[in-house]
Scaffold this active site. Structure first.
Site, PDB file in Angstrom:
ATOM      1  CG  HIS A  57     -42.099  -8.310  -0.345  1.00 11.85           C
ATOM      2  ND1 HIS A  57     -43.155  -7.448   0.510  1.00 11.85           N
ATOM      3  CD2 HIS A  57     -41.268  -7.633  -0.692  1.00 11.85           C
ATOM      4  CE1 HIS A  57     -42.745  -6.190   0.133  1.00 11.85           C
ATOM      5  NE2 HIS A  57     -41.622  -6.228  -0.699  1.00 11.85           N
ATOM      6  CG  ASP A  60     -44.942  -9.742   2.259  1.00 13.15           C
ATOM      7  OD1 ASP A  60     -44.290  -9.121   3.150  1.00 13.15           O
ATOM      8  OD2 ASP A  60     -45.259  -9.190   1.316  1.00 13.15           O
ATOM      9  CG  MET A  91     -46.513  -7.352  -8.546  1.00 15.44           C
ATOM     10  SD  MET A  91     -45.829  -7.039  -6.879  1.00 15.44           S
ATOM     11  CE  MET A  91     -46.148  -5.294  -6.237  1.00 15.44           C
ATOM     12  CD  GLU A 184     -41.535   0.202  -5.239  1.00 17.41           C
ATOM     13  OE1 GLU A 184     -41.696  -1.025  -5.494  1.00 17.41           O
ATOM     14  OE2 GLU A 184     -41.939   0.953  -4.319  1.00 17.41           O
ATOM     15  CE  LYS A 186     -38.639   4.925   0.336  1.00 20.77           C
ATOM     16  NZ  LYS A 186     -38.910   3.950   1.454  1.00 20.77           N
ATOM     17  CD  GLU A 220     -44.305   3.721  -2.858  1.00 19.69           C
ATOM     18  OE1 GLU A 220     -44.115   2.574  -3.234  1.00 19.69           O
ATOM     19  OE2 GLU A 220     -44.078   4.339  -1.843  1.00 19.69           O
ATOM     20  CG  HIS A 223     -40.816   5.361  -3.482  1.00 23.91           C
ATOM     21  ND1 HIS A 223     -40.444   3.861  -3.812  1.00 23.91           N
ATOM     22  CD2 HIS A 223     -41.437   5.361  -2.333  1.00 23.91           C
ATOM     23  CE1 HIS A 223     -40.748   3.234  -3.005  1.00 23.91           C
ATOM     24  NE2 HIS A 223     -41.241   4.085  -1.827  1.00 23.91           N
ATOM     25  CG  ASP A 248     -46.076   0.208  -5.657  1.00 24.11           C
ATOM     26  OD1 ASP A 248     -46.580  -0.534  -6.234  1.00 24.11           O
ATOM     27  OD2 ASP A 248     -44.779   0.100  -5.043  1.00 24.11           O
ATOM     28  CG  ASP A 258     -41.315   5.275   3.235  1.00 24.57           C
ATOM     29  OD1 ASP A 258     -42.519   5.483   2.524  1.00 24.57           O
ATOM     30  OD2 ASP A 258     -40.811   4.225   2.834  1.00 24.57           O
ATOM     31  CG  ASP A 260     -45.303   3.619   2.415  1.00 26.47           C
ATOM     32  OD1 ASP A 260     -44.989   4.195   1.202  1.00 26.47           O
ATOM     33  OD2 ASP A 260     -44.612   2.728   2.879  1.00 26.47           O
ATOM     34  CG  ASP A 290     -46.163   0.167  -1.570  1.00 27.95           C
ATOM     35  OD1 ASP A 290     -46.482  -0.513  -0.369  1.00 27.95           O
ATOM     36  OD2 ASP A 290     -44.908   0.033  -1.914  1.00 27.95           O
TER      37      ASP A 290
HETATM   38  C1  GLT Z   1     -41.919  -1.756   0.877  1.00 31.90           C
HETATM   39  C2  GLT Z   1     -41.287  -0.509   0.139  1.00 31.90           C
HETATM   40  C3  GLT Z   1     -42.321  -0.295  -1.036  1.00 31.90           C
HETATM   41  C4  GLT Z   1     -42.079  -1.436  -1.952  1.00 31.90           C
HETATM   42  C5  GLT Z   1     -42.230  -2.899  -1.572  1.00 31.90           C
HETATM   43  C6  GLT Z   1     -41.927  -3.820  -2.757  1.00 31.90           C
HETATM   44  S1  GLT Z   1     -41.782  -3.116   0.270  1.00 31.90           S
HETATM   45  O1  GLT Z   1     -42.782  -1.514   1.389  1.00 31.90           O
HETATM   46  O2  GLT Z   1     -41.658   0.586   0.938  1.00 31.90           O
HETATM   47  O3  GLT Z   1     -41.978   0.870  -1.757  1.00 31.90           O
HETATM   48  O4  GLT Z   1     -42.845  -1.339  -3.237  1.00 31.90           O
HETATM   49  O5  GLT Z   1     -40.534  -4.346  -2.348  1.00 31.90           O
HETATM   50 MN    MN Z   2     -43.677   0.701  -3.295  1.00 30.85          MN
HETATM   51 MN    MN Z   3     -42.924   3.172  -0.265  1.00 29.95          MN
END
Ligand code: GLT
Ligand code: MN
Ligand code: MN
Length: 389
Positions: A57, A60, A91, A184, A186, A220, A223, A248, A258, A260, A290
């Protein structure tokens, strides 16, 4: 042949966000557990574990309040570190969720000045990404949503999103950037309800844009799975529509916060079918992770996490190869898909054919009588995944 020891190679195109390996383990209930990892250090860490690329980002890399000269110094040092480590930047993206200015959304916020600021910030992030060689620009609208519907009509939000996207496409074309946008989806978190909750919603939205040819999606795993959906189906629909510009990879238990998680760590079977799909169709984009390490980890654990994401992908890729070459599995598939030439088809449409199909007598009971052997097929899959085949 299995890739030796499942070691990543550049052609695997494994990438990580700066925000993933530099994640400090903060959550809504607890503070950071790891020290700040500067971008240059994150690049070195990623090179050490064998990644192909690093994504970021805007913030970042460049703090939101950096002066132009600070920005230039940071970018110069980052690019130097990438060059020295042999890391690419495929990216880039923009942070439209962290700063309080985006508390009501970015492109969809009610305040037109906030919307304009969001567009300005995105243009600057596009410049930054292009400077580092990025060809994909991800947009994740984490704050584009509501806690209460009372604040705006949801169709108005969609119109605002379209206006912003159209503007940014024009900017990319005007500047001669070779960008493809990847949107993306979510369903929720950080907002109670986020607009465009699924990849399918974005696919429908993209068709309404002025330049749909340069806009695709970035599905993702987490998501999709947060709301109990199937990532492979989302990816397949995007792929089939020519819109799988990025993805992702991570993992998530449905119905939870969430998470991850490390790729493949929660649902290895779902991860297997995803990897198999990507490899079968010949997806050539980046395999972007991600995700982030557990909060229990130090930076050694972060390396274990990053290596684990790539290793699991490569193991599953090898399992997919084994699955495709398995004689029993192929025999079952051939048997299931055997064409019964005596039965009518409905393609291509012709008046005569339609009349014939319309009046044909199907033996429903016969069609439904034969077992399909999916139990056997699935157990063969499980045998392969559990390593006994
Ligand atoms: C954030 C989010 C991710 C996105 C990122 C891109 S930022 O961490 O949870 O799923 O892909 O903005
Ligand atoms: Mn993501
Ligand atoms: Mn995410």
């Amino acid at each position: 042949m299995a890739q030796q020891n499942f070691q990543p190679r550049p052609q695997d195109k494994f990438t990580f966000g700066l925000w993933t390996v530099a994640n400090r383990g903060r959550d809504p209930f607890g503070d950071a557990v790891r020290d700040t990892l500067a971008p240059v250090e994150a690049v070195k860490l990623l090179a050490e574990v064998g990644a192909y690329g690093v994504n970021f980002h805007d913030n970042d890399l460049v703090p939101i309040d950096a002066t132009p000269s600070e920005r230039d110094t940071i970018v110069r040092e980052f690019k130097k570190a990438c060059d020295e480590s042999g890391l690419n930047v495929p990216m880039a993206t923009v942070n439209l969720f962290y700063d309080p200015v985006f508390r009501d959304g970015a492109f969809t916020a009610n305040d037109p000045a906030v919307r304009a600021y969001a567009v300005q910030k995105t243009m600057q992030a596009m410049d930054l990404g292009a400077e580092c060689g990025a060809k994909i620009f991800v947009l994740w609208g984490g704050r584009e949503g509501v806690e209460t519907e009372a604040c705006r009509r949801p169709d108005e939000a969609i119109k605002r999103l379209r206006e912003a996207l159209n503007y940014l496409c024009e900017y990319a074309l005007d500047k001669g950037y070779d960008y493809k946008f990847a949107l993306e989806a979510k369903p929720n978190e950080p907002r109670a309800d986020i607009y465009m909750p699924t990849t399918g919603a974005y696919l429908a939205f993209i068709a309404t844009l002025d330049h749909p040819e340069i806009v695709g999606v970035n599905p993702e795993v987490a998501h999709e799975q947060m709301s109990g959906l199937n990532m492979t189906h989302a990816v397949a629909q995007a792929w089939e529509a020519g819109k799988l510009f990025h993805l992702d990879l991570n993992d998530q238990v449905p119905g939870r916060y969430d998470q991850d998680l490390r790729f493949g760590s929660a649902n290895p079977k779902a991860a297997f079918f995803l990897v198999k799909f990507l490899e079968d169709v010949g997806y050539e984009g980046a395999r972007h992770f991600d995700a982030h390490a557990y909060r229990t980890e130090d930076y050694q654990g972060v390396k274990d996490f990053a290596r684990g994401c790539m290793r699991t992908y490569l193991i599953l890729k090898e399992k997919a190869r084994q699955w495709n070459e398995d004689a029993d599995i192929q025999a079952l598939l051939a048997e299931m898909n055997e064409e019964r030439n005596e039965l009518p088809r409905f393609k291509p449409y012709a008046k005569d054919g339609a009349a014939a199909l319309r009046s044909y007598h199907f033996d429903r009971a016969a069609l439904a009588a034969k077992g399909l052997q999916y139990e056997k097929l699935d157990q063969l899959t499980i045998d392969i995944l559990l390593g006994v085949r």
